[in-house]
Design a protein around this motif. Structure first.
Motif, PDB file in Angstrom:
ATOM      1  N   LEU B 139       6.658   1.776  -8.675  1.00  0.00           N
ATOM      2  CA  LEU B 139       5.363   2.329  -9.099  1.00  0.00           C
ATOM      3  C   LEU B 139       4.330   1.266  -9.476  1.00  0.00           C
ATOM      4  O   LEU B 139       3.163   1.569  -9.665  1.00  0.00           O
ATOM      5  CB  LEU B 139       5.556   3.284 -10.278  1.00  0.00           C
ATOM      6  CG  LEU B 139       6.063   4.675  -9.919  1.00  0.00           C
ATOM      7  CD1 LEU B 139       6.399   5.461 -11.187  1.00  0.00           C
ATOM      8  CD2 LEU B 139       5.047   5.450  -9.093  1.00  0.00           C
ATOM      9  N   THR B 142       1.577   1.585  -7.217  1.00  0.00           N
ATOM     10  CA  THR B 142       0.892   2.874  -7.102  1.00  0.00           C
ATOM     11  C   THR B 142      -0.616   2.663  -6.913  1.00  0.00           C
ATOM     12  O   THR B 142      -1.166   1.651  -7.347  1.00  0.00           O
ATOM     13  CB  THR B 142       1.161   3.751  -8.355  1.00  0.00           C
ATOM     14  OG1 THR B 142       0.616   5.044  -8.131  1.00  0.00           O
ATOM     15  CG2 THR B 142       0.515   3.170  -9.602  1.00  0.00           C
ATOM     16  N   SER B 148      -0.930   1.602 -12.379  1.00  0.00           N
ATOM     17  CA  SER B 148      -0.293   0.416 -11.828  1.00  0.00           C
ATOM     18  C   SER B 148      -0.222  -0.702 -12.877  1.00  0.00           C
ATOM     19  O   SER B 148       0.818  -1.343 -13.061  1.00  0.00           O
ATOM     20  CB  SER B 148      -1.070  -0.045 -10.586  1.00  0.00           C
ATOM     21  OG  SER B 148      -0.749  -1.367 -10.266  1.00  0.00           O
ATOM     22  N   SER B 211       2.018  12.798  -2.184  1.00  0.00           N
ATOM     23  CA  SER B 211       2.059  11.655  -3.096  1.00  0.00           C
ATOM     24  C   SER B 211       2.293  10.348  -2.351  1.00  0.00           C
ATOM     25  O   SER B 211       1.755   9.313  -2.728  1.00  0.00           O
ATOM     26  CB  SER B 211       3.152  11.839  -4.148  1.00  0.00           C
ATOM     27  OG  SER B 211       2.719  12.766  -5.114  1.00  0.00           O
ATOM     28  N   LYS B 215      -0.231   7.250  -1.801  1.00  0.00           N
ATOM     29  CA  LYS B 215       0.395   6.074  -2.429  1.00  0.00           C
ATOM     30  C   LYS B 215       0.483   6.200  -3.952  1.00  0.00           C
ATOM     31  O   LYS B 215       0.450   5.198  -4.658  1.00  0.00           O
ATOM     32  CB  LYS B 215      -0.319   4.781  -2.027  1.00  0.00           C
ATOM     33  CG  LYS B 215      -0.194   4.493  -0.534  1.00  0.00           C
ATOM     34  CD  LYS B 215      -0.718   3.127  -0.156  1.00  0.00           C
ATOM     35  CE  LYS B 215      -0.611   2.923   1.356  1.00  0.00           C
ATOM     36  NZ  LYS B 215      -1.316   1.738   1.820  1.00  0.00           N
ATOM     37  N   ILE B 216       0.538   7.437  -4.438  1.00  0.00           N
ATOM     38  CA  ILE B 216       0.859   7.608  -5.860  1.00  0.00           C
ATOM     39  C   ILE B 216       2.303   7.159  -6.032  1.00  0.00           C
ATOM     40  O   ILE B 216       2.647   6.419  -6.933  1.00  0.00           O
ATOM     41  CB  ILE B 216       0.673   9.084  -6.295  1.00  0.00           C
ATOM     42  CG1 ILE B 216      -0.807   9.453  -6.237  1.00  0.00           C
ATOM     43  CG2 ILE B 216       1.253   9.304  -7.682  1.00  0.00           C
ATOM     44  CD1 ILE B 216      -1.100  10.918  -6.517  1.00  0.00           C
ATOM     45  N   LYS B 217       3.148   7.611  -5.110  1.00  0.00           N
ATOM     46  CA  LYS B 217       4.512   7.098  -5.023  1.00  0.00           C
ATOM     47  C   LYS B 217       4.582   6.171  -3.818  1.00  0.00           C
ATOM     48  O   LYS B 217       3.956   6.439  -2.796  1.00  0.00           O
ATOM     49  CB  LYS B 217       5.502   8.255  -4.834  1.00  0.00           C
ATOM     50  CG  LYS B 217       5.735   9.038  -6.099  1.00  0.00           C
ATOM     51  CD  LYS B 217       6.398  10.371  -5.804  1.00  0.00           C
ATOM     52  CE  LYS B 217       7.868  10.208  -5.442  1.00  0.00           C
ATOM     53  NZ  LYS B 217       8.564  11.522  -5.463  1.00  0.00           N
ATOM     54  N   ARG B 218       5.356   5.112  -3.915  1.00  0.00           N
ATOM     55  CA  ARG B 218       5.452   4.181  -2.801  1.00  0.00           C
ATOM     56  C   ARG B 218       6.747   4.352  -2.014  1.00  0.00           C
ATOM     57  O   ARG B 218       6.852   3.959  -0.874  1.00  0.00           O
ATOM     58  CB  ARG B 218       5.330   2.722  -3.276  1.00  0.00           C
ATOM     59  CG  ARG B 218       4.047   2.429  -4.030  1.00  0.00           C
ATOM     60  CD  ARG B 218       2.801   2.831  -3.262  1.00  0.00           C
ATOM     61  NE  ARG B 218       2.724   2.281  -1.925  1.00  0.00           N
ATOM     62  CZ  ARG B 218       2.023   1.211  -1.588  1.00  0.00           C
ATOM     63  NH1 ARG B 218       1.329   0.558  -2.492  1.00  0.00           N
ATOM     64  NH2 ARG B 218       1.984   0.797  -0.332  1.00  0.00           N
TER      65      ARG B 218
END
Lengths: 96, 313
Positions: B139, B142, B148, B211, B215-218
């Motif tokens: 994250l 993120t 981030s 998500s 790119k909230i989650k990678r």
């Protein structure tokens, strides 16, 4: 202030060591300046992260609009003569 | 039309790995997803102090007590970093607490399990923090700037947490038969809840695709879970412990561990509030908040008084 709340929002800046610029590290809630300073020390400098703290009320910060608002920074882009690479220096000239 | 254009520009920024900052335009669903995820993360840090606090007065040495105190203090700080990151999305701190107390906001289900023995403190540090670290390292990348930055700080501070937990497990695993049994029992009870921390399988995860696109989650739930398992199994075997999963074995071809089916009924049962500790954890948080109200009132009164003195001087 209202009766039950979480205090005012403050922004915290830390100087890693003398001579360095203060850098934003985060924010915190506190009811007054002293409490903000105590909390900033506890929250952001438990591992020798710095030896200087600045704290500002978040409301007192004047900030530009978002990066989406490109026009605001536009004037600096068409004044390329502000950069050293704009100028021509004759071959062989040094230290300028 | 305007929104479609904005959405396109937004996605282009995301694709170019440009972080989104609080004042930037963002789709409402992006904002809502972050409000839910970051506050849930913040609540987890704070509620997570409870199972550990349970052993504070009974830590077996002054050294281990000091370490546990430092770790719990870190968790409180991490909660605060995250609340501040969540607040940049336009929701007040008071509101986040209200949603938690009303049961509208969740926290990681893993903290609803009880800490029965000192070995559980080891297992929490090693497994629960270990799983959290895998998630948090990911994250750091993120797309939302404040989230981030909070993750970078948290990862830096959290690196000792897993080691302190593992050290407890090592000590017990090398101790008497009874101590070794304690370590094994804690691992048996915490293993499955830890790997459930990554959430449902990708195919069943309600929020995952969008998500990932934003790119909230990678990395996906399953990718992160696999990473954690691959890292952790060796550490357990190294100190002579076994894992409560007969299907857990190294798959040479894949280069990963295979593992058995996860009991999702158990997972959802705890998420929905029927775990061993749900009621207790929330009641404790509410009580601490209510009992602490006089401190807030006094602080406000003091600040007001000083302001008045300044004005009249």
């Amino acid at each position: 202030m209202e009766k039950d709340n979480q205090g005012i929002l403050w922004e915290v800046f830390i100087q890693v060591k003398a001579g360095r610029p203060f850098k934003h590290v985060g924010s915190l809630h506190a009811y007054d300046k002293e409490m903000a300073m105590q909390s900033a020390r506890d929250l952001f400098t438990r591992r020798n992260e710095g030896n200087g703290i600045w704290i500002v009320k978040a409301d007192d910060i004047i900030s530009s609009q978002s990066v989406d608002d490109e026009a605001f920074f536009d004037p600096s882009n068409d004044k390329v003569y502000r950069h050293p690479t704009f100028y021509e220096v004759p071959d062989g000239v040094k230290h300028i | 039309m305007e929104d479609a254009k904005k959405l396109e520009a937004f996605q282009a920024k995301i694709d170019a790995d440009i972080k989104i900052e609080p004042k930037d335009w963002m789709p409402e669903k992006y904002r809502q997803t972050l409000i839910r995820q970051i506050s849930q993360h913040a609540h987890s840090e704070v509620i997570g102090m409870q199972p550990e606090g349970n052993w504070l007065t009974r830590a077996p040495s002054l050294r281990s007590k000091k370490i546990l105190m430092a770790k719990i203090q870190d968790e409180a700080g991490h909660g605060l970093y995250l609340y501040c990151a969540a607040e940049t999305l336009g929701v007040k701190r008071e509101q986040f607490l209200e949603w938690l107390h009303e049961g509208k906001a969740k926290y990681s289900s893993v903290f609803n399990y009880p800490t029965l023995t000192w070995a559980d403190i080891g297992a929490i540090g090693w497994l629960v923090d270990g799983a959290a670290i895998v998630n948090q390292v990911s994250l750091q990348g993120t797309s939302y700037g404040p989230y981030s930055r909070a993750m970078v700080k948290i990862c830096m501070e959290e690196s000792f947490h897993q080691r302190q937990g593992y050290e407890i497990m090592v000590t017990l695993a090398n101790g008497t038969d009874e101590q070794k049994e304690m370590a094994q029992d804690a691992l048996n009870r915490w293993w499955w809840p830890s790997i459930m921390m990554f959430g449902p399988h990708d195919a069943d995860s309600a929020h995952s695709n969008q998500s990932l696109k934003w790119k909230i989650k990678r990395e996906s739930n399953d990718e992160l879970r696999q990473k954690f398992i691959d890292k952790t199994v060796e550490q357990g075997l190294h100190i002579g412990l076994t894992f409560p999963d007969p299907d857990l074995k190294w798959n040479e071809e894949k280069g990963h561990y295979d593992f058995g089916a996860i009991d999702w009924d158990e997972f959802w049962n705890v998420v929905k509030g029927y775990g061993a500790g749900n009621k207790k954890r929330l009641a404790h948080h509410k009580e601490a908040h209510e009992v602490g109200s006089w401190v807030r009132e006094a602080a406000i009164a003091y600040a007001n008084k000083k302001n008045n003195i300044q004005k009249s001087a």
